[in-house]
Design a protein around this motif. Structure first.
Motif, PDB file in Angstrom:
ATOM      1  N   TYR A 180       0.827  -1.211   0.000  1.00 37.25           N
ATOM      2  CA  TYR A 180       0.000   0.000   0.000  1.00 37.25           C
ATOM      3  C   TYR A 180       0.861   1.261   0.000  1.00 37.25           C
ATOM      4  O   TYR A 180       0.559   2.247  -0.690  1.00 37.25           O
ATOM      5  CB  TYR A 180      -0.920   0.005   1.224  1.00 37.25           C
ATOM      6  N   TYR A 181       1.937   1.253   0.790  1.00 36.10           N
ATOM      7  CA  TYR A 181       2.812   2.432   0.875  1.00 36.10           C
ATOM      8  C   TYR A 181       3.382   2.786  -0.500  1.00 36.10           C
ATOM      9  O   TYR A 181       3.404   3.964  -0.892  1.00 36.10           O
ATOM     10  CB  TYR A 181       3.949   2.170   1.869  1.00 36.10           C
ATOM     11  N   LYS A 182       3.834   1.768  -1.233  1.00 38.31           N
ATOM     12  CA  LYS A 182       4.441   2.019  -2.549  1.00 38.31           C
ATOM     13  C   LYS A 182       3.432   2.562  -3.550  1.00 38.31           C
ATOM     14  O   LYS A 182       3.829   3.138  -4.575  1.00 38.31           O
ATOM     15  CB  LYS A 182       5.067   0.730  -3.082  1.00 38.31           C
ATOM     16  N   ARG A 183       2.152   2.394  -3.247  1.00 38.26           N
ATOM     17  CA  ARG A 183       1.102   2.908  -4.132  1.00 38.26           C
ATOM     18  C   ARG A 183       0.444   4.171  -3.553  1.00 38.26           C
ATOM     19  O   ARG A 183      -0.652   4.550  -3.951  1.00 38.26           O
ATOM     20  CB  ARG A 183       0.058   1.806  -4.390  1.00 38.26           C
ATOM     21  N   ASP A 184       1.151   4.759  -2.599  1.00 44.84           N
ATOM     22  CA  ASP A 184       0.730   6.015  -1.961  1.00 44.84           C
ATOM     23  C   ASP A 184      -0.593   5.892  -1.215  1.00 44.84           C
ATOM     24  O   ASP A 184      -1.263   6.902  -0.956  1.00 44.84           O
ATOM     25  CB  ASP A 184       0.625   7.147  -3.005  1.00 44.84           C
ATOM     26  N   ALA A 185      -0.986   4.682  -0.871  1.00 44.26           N
ATOM     27  CA  ALA A 185      -2.175   4.468  -0.042  1.00 44.26           C
ATOM     28  C   ALA A 185      -1.709   4.455   1.419  1.00 44.26           C
ATOM     29  O   ALA A 185      -1.691   3.416   2.091  1.00 44.26           O
ATOM     30  CB  ALA A 185      -2.861   3.156  -0.424  1.00 44.26           C
ATOM     31  N   PHE A 186      -1.325   5.629   1.907  1.00 43.43           N
ATOM     32  CA  PHE A 186      -0.613   5.722   3.182  1.00 43.43           C
ATOM     33  C   PHE A 186      -1.483   5.323   4.376  1.00 43.43           C
ATOM     34  O   PHE A 186      -1.009   4.669   5.308  1.00 43.43           O
ATOM     35  CB  PHE A 186      -0.067   7.138   3.357  1.00 43.43           C
ATOM     36  N   ALA A 187      -2.744   5.700   4.371  1.00 40.92           N
ATOM     37  CA  ALA A 187      -3.635   5.352   5.484  1.00 40.92           C
ATOM     38  C   ALA A 187      -3.815   3.833   5.571  1.00 40.92           C
ATOM     39  O   ALA A 187      -3.795   3.252   6.664  1.00 40.92           O
ATOM     40  CB  ALA A 187      -4.982   6.044   5.323  1.00 40.92           C
ATOM     41  N   ALA A 188      -3.993   3.204   4.417  1.00 41.45           N
ATOM     42  CA  ALA A 188      -4.141   1.741   4.385  1.00 41.45           C
ATOM     43  C   ALA A 188      -2.855   1.070   4.863  1.00 41.45           C
ATOM     44  O   ALA A 188      -2.892   0.064   5.583  1.00 41.45           O
ATOM     45  CB  ALA A 188      -4.495   1.272   2.978  1.00 41.45           C
ATOM     46  N   ALA A 189      -1.708   1.633   4.473  1.00 41.71           N
ATOM     47  CA  ALA A 189      -0.420   1.086   4.910  1.00 41.71           C
ATOM     48  C   ALA A 189      -0.301   1.154   6.430  1.00 41.71           C
ATOM     49  O   ALA A 189       0.095   0.181   7.082  1.00 41.71           O
ATOM     50  CB  ALA A 189       0.726   1.847   4.250  1.00 41.71           C
ATOM     51  N   ILE A 190      -0.663   2.275   7.002  1.00 46.32           N
ATOM     52  CA  ILE A 190      -0.556   2.447   8.453  1.00 46.32           C
ATOM     53  C   ILE A 190      -1.467   1.467   9.179  1.00 46.32           C
ATOM     54  O   ILE A 190      -1.097   0.917  10.225  1.00 46.32           O
ATOM     55  CB  ILE A 190      -0.892   3.912   8.845  1.00 46.32           C
ATOM     56  N   ARG A 191      -2.645   1.216   8.633  1.00 46.22           N
ATOM     57  CA  ARG A 191      -3.555   0.247   9.270  1.00 46.22           C
ATOM     58  C   ARG A 191      -2.907  -1.135   9.340  1.00 46.22           C
ATOM     59  O   ARG A 191      -3.009  -1.820  10.361  1.00 46.22           O
ATOM     60  CB  ARG A 191      -4.890   0.186   8.508  1.00 46.22           C
ATOM     61  N   ARG A 192      -2.251  -1.555   8.262  1.00 43.76           N
ATOM     62  CA  ARG A 192      -1.619  -2.866   8.272  1.00 43.76           C
ATOM     63  C   ARG A 192      -0.401  -2.885   9.195  1.00 43.76           C
ATOM     64  O   ARG A 192      -0.155  -3.871   9.891  1.00 43.76           O
ATOM     65  CB  ARG A 192      -1.199  -3.275   6.848  1.00 43.76           C
ATOM     66  N   PHE A 193       0.342  -1.786   9.237  1.00 45.34           N
ATOM     67  CA  PHE A 193       1.491  -1.730  10.147  1.00 45.34           C
ATOM     68  C   PHE A 193       1.026  -1.775  11.597  1.00 45.34           C
ATOM     69  O   PHE A 193       1.676  -2.374  12.456  1.00 45.34           O
ATOM     70  CB  PHE A 193       2.306  -0.466   9.889  1.00 45.34           C
TER      71      PHE A 193
END
Length: 253
Positions: A180-193
């Motif tokens: 998600y981070y690499k696709r600039d979906a930062f909020a989704a990335a943070i949820r998974r982290f």
């Protein structure tokens, strides 16, 4: 060609075919006659050792059918399962171990069968991208082993395998978060982290995790949160390459 030569040729061909068939027949394994569970069990083990799996299993199955009330029946069922492992047919081996637990739940080898099931599942774990389901199932199987057989002899091994399986699950969450981070979906990335922080606090690479959380918050233009997690990343790693990256990102905030 004369009749005599034709006849001789036909005889030669017939003899050659007979010899070929005899050679083929000589290679076939003939299942020994059933003489009783003890004798059949010993012969089955020899056949399996010689990789004559089908013939060996036939004898073992006869023991489970004809002498189900003897001590040899559960042993035979275990050896059936083990023979499939030797033959690299682990899926079938799993089913045979499950059959053992169904038929002999209170047998002294039940914890061994349960352990073998968990281990076979554990051995299918490939990596965080494709090993998620196997890791999840392996954890359940190992936990079930401990719950059903609290005195099982695998106390030193099971926690290590559960830990490795949990690390695979955590790494899977990181893999998805990074996607998600690499696709600039930062909020989704943070949820998974955050799933890792919540469910897998023992995750062994917290520096990497905090670093990517910092970058994700930076992507959301949240400089305070970005600095918070980059500082945590710096405190959580000794990786010199990662530390240089962290300092570079901190200097930009």
């Amino acid at each position: 060609m004369s009749d005599t030569r034709i006849l001789n040729t036909r005889i030669f061909i017939a003899l050659a075919l007979c010899l070929t068939l005899c050679a083929a027949c000589s290679k076939q394994v003939v299942k020994p006659a059933y003489e009783g569970p003890k004798e059949a069990y010993a012969k089955a083990l020899l056949l399996i050792e010689e990789k004559e799996y089908d013939a060996g299993r036939e004898l073992l199955i006869e023991i489970t059918n004809r002498d189900a009330g003897t001590d040899y029946a559960p042993l035979a069922q275990l050896k059936i399962a083990e023979s499939y492992i030797k033959a690299d047919e682990n899926e079938v081996a799993l089913e045979e171990y499950r059959r053992f637990l169904k038929n002999y739940p209170d047998n002294k080898y039940s914890s061994y069968a349960k352990y073998q099931i968990a281990t076979l599942v554990f051995n299918t774990i490939e990596g965080p991208d494709r090993g998620y389901r196997a890791a999840y199932t392996a954890i359940k199987e190992f936990q079930s082993l401990n719950e059903q057989y609290p005195r099982n002899p695998y106390k030193d091994i099971v926690p290590l395998r559960i830990e490795k399986s949990r690390n695979i699950l955590a790494e899977h969450e990181f893999y998805v978060g990074e996607f998600y981070y690499k696709r600039d979906a930062f909020a989704a990335a943070i949820r998974r982290f955050n799933v890792i922080l919540t469910k897998f606090p023992e995750y062994p690479d917290m520096g990497k995790l905090y670093y990517h959380m910092g970058l994700s918050y930076k992507g959301l233009k949240d400089s305070a949160k970005a600095r918070e997690f980059l500082d945590k990343a710096k405190d959580s790693t000794r990786d010199t390459t990662l530390l240089k990256k962290i300092d570079k990102e901190l200097s930009k905030l």
